[in-house]
Design an enzyme around this catalytic site. Structure first.
Site, mmCIF file in Angstrom:
data_model
loop_
_atom_site.group_PDB
_atom_site.id
_atom_site.type_symbol
_atom_site.label_atom_id
_atom_site.label_comp_id
_atom_site.label_asym_id
_atom_site.label_seq_id
_atom_site.Cartn_x
_atom_site.Cartn_y
_atom_site.Cartn_z
ATOM 1 N N ARG A 34 0.928 51.073 -34.999
ATOM 2 C CA ARG A 34 2.078 51.486 -34.185
ATOM 3 C C ARG A 34 2.466 50.454 -33.140
ATOM 4 O O ARG A 34 3.560 50.470 -32.612
ATOM 5 C CB ARG A 34 1.765 52.805 -33.467
ATOM 6 C CG ARG A 34 1.453 53.959 -34.386
ATOM 7 C CD ARG A 34 0.886 55.116 -33.610
ATOM 8 N NE ARG A 34 -0.408 54.717 -33.034
ATOM 9 C CZ ARG A 34 -1.003 55.343 -32.049
ATOM 10 N NH1 ARG A 34 -0.455 56.399 -31.494
ATOM 11 N NH2 ARG A 34 -2.173 54.928 -31.596
ATOM 12 N N GLU A 49 -3.908 49.743 -20.238
ATOM 13 C CA GLU A 49 -3.694 50.130 -18.853
ATOM 14 C C GLU A 49 -3.597 48.837 -18.060
ATOM 15 O O GLU A 49 -4.548 48.054 -18.033
ATOM 16 C CB GLU A 49 -4.892 50.970 -18.389
ATOM 17 C CG GLU A 49 -4.552 51.988 -17.349
ATOM 18 C CD GLU A 49 -5.704 52.936 -17.110
ATOM 19 O OE1 GLU A 49 -5.728 54.016 -17.736
ATOM 20 O OE2 GLU A 49 -6.583 52.577 -16.317
ATOM 21 N N GLN A 68 5.107 48.242 -2.979
ATOM 22 C CA GLN A 68 6.383 47.760 -3.499
ATOM 23 C C GLN A 68 6.145 47.068 -4.820
ATOM 24 O O GLN A 68 5.072 46.505 -5.050
ATOM 25 C CB GLN A 68 6.962 46.719 -2.518
ATOM 26 C CG GLN A 68 8.355 46.978 -2.066
ATOM 27 C CD GLN A 68 8.803 45.903 -1.067
ATOM 28 O OE1 GLN A 68 8.170 45.682 -0.051
ATOM 29 N NE2 GLN A 68 9.887 45.260 -1.377
ATOM 30 N N ARG A 72 9.949 28.791 -7.968
ATOM 31 C CA ARG A 72 10.016 29.779 -6.883
ATOM 32 C C ARG A 72 8.764 29.618 -6.030
ATOM 33 O O ARG A 72 7.659 29.674 -6.522
ATOM 34 C CB ARG A 72 10.098 31.195 -7.444
ATOM 35 C CG ARG A 72 11.383 31.477 -8.192
ATOM 36 C CD ARG A 72 11.404 32.934 -8.665
ATOM 37 N NE ARG A 72 12.583 33.227 -9.451
ATOM 38 C CZ ARG A 72 13.695 33.778 -8.962
ATOM 39 N NH1 ARG A 72 13.778 34.075 -7.683
ATOM 40 N NH2 ARG A 72 14.722 34.020 -9.755
ATOM 41 N N HIS A 77 5.626 30.947 -1.471
ATOM 42 C CA HIS A 77 5.981 31.956 -0.470
ATOM 43 C C HIS A 77 4.765 32.669 0.108
ATOM 44 O O HIS A 77 3.769 32.857 -0.576
ATOM 45 C CB HIS A 77 6.879 33.031 -1.102
ATOM 46 C CG HIS A 77 8.129 32.486 -1.685
ATOM 47 N ND1 HIS A 77 8.677 32.985 -2.837
ATOM 48 C CD2 HIS A 77 8.957 31.485 -1.285
ATOM 49 C CE1 HIS A 77 9.783 32.325 -3.124
ATOM 50 N NE2 HIS A 77 9.970 31.402 -2.201
ATOM 51 N N LYS A 81 -0.824 40.242 -3.994
ATOM 52 C CA LYS A 81 0.117 40.374 -5.114
ATOM 53 C C LYS A 81 -0.636 40.459 -6.434
ATOM 54 O O LYS A 81 -1.568 39.705 -6.677
ATOM 55 C CB LYS A 81 1.041 39.152 -5.189
ATOM 56 C CG LYS A 81 1.947 38.979 -4.006
ATOM 57 C CD LYS A 81 2.802 37.729 -4.153
ATOM 58 C CE LYS A 81 3.676 37.527 -2.929
ATOM 59 N NZ LYS A 81 4.464 36.306 -3.028
ATOM 60 N N HIS A 109 2.151 31.665 -2.639
ATOM 61 C CA HIS A 109 2.270 31.889 -4.076
ATOM 62 C C HIS A 109 3.606 31.362 -4.581
ATOM 63 O O HIS A 109 4.630 31.512 -3.922
ATOM 64 C CB HIS A 109 2.170 33.393 -4.372
ATOM 65 C CG HIS A 109 2.505 33.735 -5.781
ATOM 66 N ND1 HIS A 109 3.731 34.261 -6.151
ATOM 67 C CD2 HIS A 109 1.786 33.609 -6.921
ATOM 68 C CE1 HIS A 109 3.733 34.444 -7.459
ATOM 69 N NE2 HIS A 109 2.575 34.066 -7.943
ATOM 70 N N TYR A 161 5.831 41.754 -9.968
ATOM 71 C CA TYR A 161 4.874 41.661 -8.867
ATOM 72 C C TYR A 161 4.667 43.040 -8.266
ATOM 73 O O TYR A 161 5.630 43.718 -7.958
ATOM 74 C CB TYR A 161 5.414 40.843 -7.693
ATOM 75 C CG TYR A 161 6.137 39.585 -7.966
ATOM 76 C CD1 TYR A 161 5.548 38.377 -7.638
ATOM 77 C CD2 TYR A 161 7.431 39.572 -8.476
ATOM 78 C CE1 TYR A 161 6.224 37.187 -7.826
ATOM 79 C CE2 TYR A 161 8.109 38.394 -8.677
ATOM 80 C CZ TYR A 161 7.497 37.201 -8.359
ATOM 81 O OH TYR A 161 8.167 36.032 -8.552
ATOM 82 N N GLU A 206 8.705 35.887 6.603
ATOM 83 C CA GLU A 206 8.621 35.074 5.385
ATOM 84 C C GLU A 206 8.534 33.595 5.735
ATOM 85 O O GLU A 206 9.240 33.112 6.626
ATOM 86 C CB GLU A 206 9.861 35.287 4.518
ATOM 87 C CG GLU A 206 9.920 36.623 3.850
ATOM 88 C CD GLU A 206 11.168 36.791 2.999
ATOM 89 O OE1 GLU A 206 12.056 35.920 3.024
ATOM 90 O OE2 GLU A 206 11.249 37.817 2.312
ATOM 91 N N ASP A 216 13.707 27.730 -0.543
ATOM 92 C CA ASP A 216 12.565 26.993 -1.075
ATOM 93 C C ASP A 216 12.705 25.485 -0.855
ATOM 94 O O ASP A 216 11.706 24.803 -0.647
ATOM 95 C CB ASP A 216 12.367 27.306 -2.555
ATOM 96 C CG ASP A 216 11.901 28.738 -2.773
ATOM 97 O OD1 ASP A 216 11.578 29.428 -1.779
ATOM 98 O OD2 ASP A 216 11.880 29.180 -3.937
#
Length: 184
Positions: free
Chosen positions: A29, A34, A53, A65, A68, A77, A123, A136, A147, A171
């Site tokens: 299938r 998990e 979040q 990216r 950060h 994260k 990251h 994330y 930030e 960035d």
């Protein structure tokens, strides 16, 4: 009771940065796994982890990216690549850490392990395929005023072959490792 073969968790060079590989059940299938289990991750990290979040990004080839972080309300994260391939990098910004200033990087793609980035790390990632989607889960909310961006090319990070990154204005204005705010 924790499942014995539920997932494999291993360190990625910096002991607190973890690869989380779920146990995958496959049959005619398709497959099932998990992707997250709070009890198992908390047991491995010895800390209480609660995600508040979830965000998803879509990028095209050549996008970079990061790197950060949030100087207050640092975020842990759990990073997963849903589509495409990225080179994911984390930098330890914890002044009292034995791995302070060190970085690790790994390719992430669908079916690869997820990456746990603990609070106190910058990251970022480079996209390696035409289209990429990254998911994330984070342990604290996003606060624009806290930030920060570490300049992606200030440390001797091996991002792979030469490339001209496509980056956001934020960035491109990243700060050097020497000047960036760090965690106590």
């Amino acid at each position: 009771m924790l499942k014995k073969n539920f997932m494999k968790i291993s360190s990625l060079g910096i002991p607190d940065v973890l690869l989380i590989e779920p146990y995958v059940i496959q049959d005619s299938r398709g497959l099932f796994f998990e992707s997250y289990n709070q009890k198992i991750l908390q047991k491995k990290t010895l800390s209480k982890i609660s995600f508040v979040q979830e965000a998803q990004s879509k990028s095209f080839k050549g996008v970079l990216r990061g790197l950060h972080y949030q100087i207050q309300h640092p975020q842990g994260k759990l990073v997963r690549c849903l589509f495409g391939r990225i080179y994911d990098v984390v930098v330890d910004l914890r002044k009292n850490s034995p791995t302070f200033g060190q970085w690790v990087g790994i390719d992430l793609y669908p079916g690869s392990p997820q990456l746990w980035v603990p609070p106190g790390f910058a990251h970022g990632f480079r996209t390696l395929t035409e289209k990429v989607e990254v998911l994330y889960k984070v342990t604290d909310y996003q606060y624009k005023e806290y930030e920060r961006t570490l300049m992606w090319n200030d440390l001797p990070i091996n991002w792979g072959n030469e490339f001209e990154p496509i980056m956001s204005e934020k960035d491109m204005r990243g700060i050097s490792f020497e000047e960036c705010e760090k965690y106590e």
